[in-house]
Structures are given as structure tokens and as C-alpha cells.
Design a protein around this motif. Sequence first.
Motif, PDB file in Angstrom:
ATOM      1  N   MET A 104       0.789  -1.231   0.116  1.00  0.00           N
ATOM      2  CA  MET A 104       0.070   0.142  -0.048  1.00  0.00           C
ATOM      3  C   MET A 104       1.019   1.462   0.143  1.00  0.00           C
ATOM      4  N   PRO A 105       0.705   2.089  -0.974  1.00  0.00           N
ATOM      5  CA  PRO A 105       1.613   3.475  -1.025  1.00  0.00           C
ATOM      6  C   PRO A 105       1.176   4.271   0.096  1.00  0.00           C
ATOM      7  N   THR A 106       2.340   4.941   0.752  1.00  0.00           N
ATOM      8  CA  THR A 106       2.122   5.802   2.077  1.00  0.00           C
ATOM      9  C   THR A 106       1.957   7.086   1.288  1.00  0.00           C
ATOM     10  N   ASP A 107       2.580   7.365  -0.074  1.00  0.00           N
ATOM     11  CA  ASP A 107       2.422   8.633  -0.604  1.00  0.00           C
ATOM     12  C   ASP A 107       1.512   8.244  -1.694  1.00  0.00           C
ATOM     13  N   ALA A 108       0.160   8.666  -1.670  1.00  0.00           N
ATOM     14  CA  ALA A 108      -0.573   8.289  -2.766  1.00  0.00           C
ATOM     15  C   ALA A 108      -1.308   9.427  -3.395  1.00  0.00           C
ATOM     16  N   THR A 109      -1.669   9.553  -4.760  1.00  0.00           N
ATOM     17  CA  THR A 109      -2.609  10.272  -5.317  1.00  0.00           C
ATOM     18  C   THR A 109      -3.877  10.272  -4.869  1.00  0.00           C
ATOM     19  N   GLN A 124     -23.500  15.704   1.603  1.00  0.00           N
ATOM     20  CA  GLN A 124     -23.518  15.091   0.396  1.00  0.00           C
ATOM     21  C   GLN A 124     -22.645  13.741   0.066  1.00  0.00           C
ATOM     22  N   ARG A 125     -22.497  13.354  -1.006  1.00  0.00           N
ATOM     23  CA  ARG A 125     -22.249  11.808  -1.161  1.00  0.00           C
ATOM     24  C   ARG A 125     -20.870  11.988  -2.114  1.00  0.00           C
ATOM     25  N   PHE A 126     -19.966  11.022  -1.496  1.00  0.00           N
ATOM     26  CA  PHE A 126     -18.473  11.170  -2.056  1.00  0.00           C
ATOM     27  C   PHE A 126     -17.882   9.884  -2.260  1.00  0.00           C
ATOM     28  N   GLU A 127     -17.183   9.533  -3.118  1.00  0.00           N
ATOM     29  CA  GLU A 127     -16.245   8.471  -3.295  1.00  0.00           C
ATOM     30  C   GLU A 127     -14.810   8.766  -3.406  1.00  0.00           C
ATOM     31  N   ILE A 128     -13.875   8.144  -2.781  1.00  0.00           N
ATOM     32  CA  ILE A 128     -12.611   8.352  -2.893  1.00  0.00           C
ATOM     33  C   ILE A 128     -11.888   7.034  -3.368  1.00  0.00           C
ATOM     34  N   ILE A 129     -10.903   7.224  -4.567  1.00  0.00           N
ATOM     35  CA  ILE A 129     -10.229   6.110  -5.042  1.00  0.00           C
ATOM     36  C   ILE A 129      -8.615   6.419  -4.685  1.00  0.00           C
ATOM     37  N   MET A 130      -8.085   5.436  -4.089  1.00  0.00           N
ATOM     38  CA  MET A 130      -6.641   5.582  -4.131  1.00  0.00           C
ATOM     39  C   MET A 130      -6.020   4.265  -4.353  1.00  0.00           C
ATOM     40  N   ASN A 131      -5.464   4.303  -5.368  1.00  0.00           N
ATOM     41  CA  ASN A 131      -4.514   3.092  -6.075  1.00  0.00           C
ATOM     42  C   ASN A 131      -4.055   2.259  -5.094  1.00  0.00           C
ATOM     43  N   GLY A 132      -4.224   0.905  -5.246  1.00  0.00           N
ATOM     44  CA  GLY A 132      -3.597  -0.275  -4.469  1.00  0.00           C
ATOM     45  C   GLY A 132      -3.214  -1.417  -5.277  1.00  0.00           C
ATOM     46  N   PRO A 133      -2.487  -2.455  -4.777  1.00  0.00           N
ATOM     47  CA  PRO A 133      -2.097  -3.523  -5.431  1.00  0.00           C
ATOM     48  C   PRO A 133      -3.066  -4.525  -5.506  1.00  0.00           C
ATOM     49  N   PRO A 134      -2.970  -5.435  -6.253  1.00  0.00           N
ATOM     50  CA  PRO A 134      -4.143  -6.488  -6.655  1.00  0.00           C
ATOM     51  C   PRO A 134      -4.216  -7.328  -5.247  1.00  0.00           C
ATOM     52  N   VAL A 135      -2.861  -7.690  -4.707  1.00  0.00           N
ATOM     53  CA  VAL A 135      -3.009  -8.593  -3.635  1.00  0.00           C
ATOM     54  C   VAL A 135      -2.141  -7.822  -2.246  1.00  0.00           C
ATOM     55  N   LEU A 136      -2.907  -7.930  -1.330  1.00  0.00           N
ATOM     56  CA  LEU A 136      -2.049  -7.345   0.174  1.00  0.00           C
ATOM     57  C   LEU A 136      -1.577  -8.695   0.680  1.00  0.00           C
ATOM     58  N   ARG A 137      -0.557  -8.306   1.629  1.00  0.00           N
ATOM     59  CA  ARG A 137       0.014  -9.455   2.454  1.00  0.00           C
ATOM     60  C   ARG A 137      -0.917  -9.511   3.719  1.00  0.00           C
ATOM     61  N   ASP A 138      -1.383  -8.761   4.228  1.00  0.00           N
ATOM     62  CA  ASP A 138      -2.095  -8.800   5.430  1.00  0.00           C
ATOM     63  C   ASP A 138      -3.309  -7.776   5.263  1.00  0.00           C
ATOM     64  N   PRO A 139      -4.481  -8.192   4.478  1.00  0.00           N
ATOM     65  CA  PRO A 139      -5.343  -6.950   4.309  1.00  0.00           C
ATOM     66  C   PRO A 139      -6.024  -6.555   5.591  1.00  0.00           C
TER      67      PRO A 139
END
Length: 517
Positions: A348-353, A370-385
Motif C-alpha cells: 500500500m503506498p504511503t504517499d498516494a494520489t 452530500q455523497r463522496f467516493e474516494i479512490i486510492m490506487n492499491g496493489p491487487p494482493v495485500l500481504r495482510d489485508p
Amino acid sequence: MAQQTPKIVVVGAGIGGLSAALRLAHQGCDVTVLDMHTAPGGKMRTVTSAAGPVDAGPTVLTMRPVFEALFADVGESLSEHLTLQPLDILARHYWDDGAQLDLCADAGQSLANVTAAFGSRAGAEFAAFSASAKRLFAAFDAPMMRTAAPDQWAVTRTVLRKPALIPDMAPHRTLAGLLKSCFSDPRLAQLFGRYATYVGGSPYASPAILSLIWEAEAQGVWSVKGGMHQLAQSIAALAQARGATFHYDTQATRITRQDGRISGVQTTQAHFAADMVVFNGDPRALQTGLLGDGVKEAVQEHQTEPRSLSAFVHAFAARPKGVNLAHHTVFFARNPKAEFSALAKGDMPTDATLYLCAQDHGQVAPDALQRFEIIMNGPPVLRDPEKEKPPCQTQIFKRFAQFGLHFSPTPGPETLTTPQGFDQLFPASLGSLYGRSPHGMMAAFKRPTARTSVPGLYLCGGGAHPGAGVPMATLSGQHAAAAIMTDHASTLTSPRTDTRGGILTGSARTERKRSLS
């Protein structure tokens, strides 16, 4: 002898499956759609909030003609079923050095904004880059995105006819490499490098030709009144009006075969007999045997590996304060290389867009709930989700606070979907939201196409050609429906219309079934 109505089961009610189901039902096929979720849409999903259903999937609608064509092909008008609102500001962008940039539907305004923010040299570079993206999009829309199966030789012929495209394509260069040479200001390179993430890739490993995505966005961005899920609901309703049957909360467990051909779909509740099956799930589910060993051969490993990016997605209702938001707003990471380096390692990036969609922007008071959606890029598999969830939630809102943006109340971890959560929502995906990774110059030719090696089994969705994104997945459904109509033309009849011009519903649909049986 009367022709029999072909029985088709569509597994998955994502936008690709819906596109295929609508077209096939309109052609007179007996269509059944199965989905493990409670409503249509697939990744175009919603979650509940205090302000109503909030989008928790795709939020950017581009390439409007794709959807106009889908509705027109079944005798309908898109505007009669959905309200699409064009956005004057395509996206607002913030950097933590104080820079701000609005890219707009008006190309001249975008150029003026770039020049004002970064100088006349940056403006000239932006104009040149935009012209290049426009040439690429025009050249490769037909031989790549619109065709049912991309042909490397057809693409080569396109380039040979227009050799001036070669510098635009920048073969053997990554998108980041191209952008570094296009822009003297690294902030613009960072901005347009982000377009690689639209298809689940890193700009440091994706081919330079992905620069054409900018042109797709420059042609217009629309918001859907009521939320993106209204698009899925409208298409599902039209398919039902043409006789398609939908079964939700119904998980497919096996695609069955008899005498070498597809015979149906086994679910947790029953077996649905079928002459043909359209699979609108992650192709990796077939390749790994999740739907039975009998259909594993339909998809090869190289068509699903390596995996694309996943994401950490917050969907919630709150009152914003402190930053002037647009419908789509991007808050950039300090160091894009560090972000994508972490993702490449599976961390998981610690400095992400951070991308923020303000779903109710312009419809309520700025300080209203009001309604919001936030998206931060992540890897497809996490070691410890499980260990990633609280730090991710804390990190995201701490980063917004550094830009001066605050939400009240602050959303908790329960509003967050992680890569692990996406893997559960979309089986065998490993959380990847875009299917196969776009990395490598030949990646676009490696996705599976609508036809498979298993007779009677077809594919559609973001994991199949032409790839990820709502317009692309919609086109994949068109390709699957067209392949079925071509391959089984001898068993199909032309659609019948009623007096309203193309809609086959109610008693007319019942009488048609009787005439074919």
C-alpha cells in the motif's frame, strides 16, 4: 420446421453483460442473466449512506456515442431513459505546492488554464501533446477498440499508411518516458501519467500509446443524474422489457458441457440450461477452474496475468469544508515514483494520489450533507489485508487535511473497500479491477476476446477485449452479442417490432416465443 429460440445465459450483470443481454434479447433470444449481487451493475455498484445510495465504482463517463449506439441499436434513445449532464470542468487538480489546474470541456479554456498555471512553454507543450493524443485516438479507435478481435497486422497497416503516427506512438517507450519528453514541468507529466491507472497500470510500465486516453476524456465527460448505477438500471430494464429474465443473489458455481458444447450454468440454487453462455466475470475465474475444469481451456494464463491494479475505495456521506471541489477532483502525491514503486512491490503506498468524486456537486449547498467516493490506487494482493484497513483510512484523511480539506463526520473504516474486499465481490480477481495488466507494448493484444475455444462460451467485461472502463466493457458486450449472432445465425430470427418502433415487449414478446416453439 420452426426455428427454436436460442437459450442464452449471461453470467454477470456488469455493464458488459447488460450490453450483451440487451442486444441478444432484442434479437429474439431467450436470455437469462445470473448475478451473485443484489442489483445490476457489477463494479458499477452503490453502497448506502445517510444521503442515499452513493456510487462506489466507476464515476467517469466518457465516449457518449458508445452508449447512444447501444440504445439506438434496440430502437431507443439514450436521452429518453437517462439524463447525462456534460461537465464544464473535466477534472480539478491540486498539488501540495499550491498549484491548481482545471482541465475543461472547452479546449481553449484548458490551454489558457495550463498557460496561466505553468507558463507559456507549458501551454505550448500541452497543445502539442493534445494534438498527438487526438491523432492516436482517431487512428486506433477502429482497428483496436471497435474491432471484435485486435489484429496486429491491421494496426501495422494503419501505421504504414500514416508513418507520422510513429513519433506519437513512441514505440518501446513507457507512458512516463514519453511524458518526460513532452513536458518540461513534472507536474503535467504526473497529471497525464495518471491516465495509465484508468486501465489499471503504472505510467512507468504501461506503453506510451495510452496517452490517447486523454483524447477520450477531452471529447467530453458526463455525469449521470442519480448516479452511475442508473445506467446499469436502465439497460437492465430495457433488457427485461424485451423478455430477458434476471436472477440476483444467484452465484454461478459451474459452467456445464455436454458432448463438447456448453449445456448450461449450475448455480447454488438450480441448473439453468443454455445453448450458449456469455461470461461477464473476471476471465481468471475460468482460467483457474472456479467455474469447473470443463471450461478452463477457454482462457489461458497469459491472458489474465500479470494482474492490474486494485484500489482502496471509500464511499460515504459527509459535509466537506476547506477546499473548492469540482465533480472530479484529484489531489496529487508528492512523489509519483514512490507511489508506483510501492504498488509494484505489492505494498500500500504511503504517499498516494487521491481521487475524489463529489456525486452531488452543484445540486446541493456546498456545505450540505452530500455523497463522496474516494479512490486510492492499491496493489491487487495485500500481504495482510486486515492490518491495512485502519492505516489506509487514517492516511487518506490525514492527507486531505494537509490540503485543507475536512469531512464531517470523518468516515470510518467501515466505509472502505480494500483489494481483499474487491476479490470477494468479484471472485478470482485477486482484487484487480481491470483484469490483465496493461504493462508491456503488446498487452492490448493479449486480452481474451469474445470468442473462446469452448464452443458456445463467450466473454465480455473489463477483463476481455477491448479492456477496462465503462465504454470499453460496453463495447465488449456488443462484440459478444455480435459473435453469437454470427456463429448461430441459422438458429436465430430477425427481431420483430411493435408500433412504437423497435420495442418487443409484453404480449408481443409472448406471441413471438409461441411462434418460435
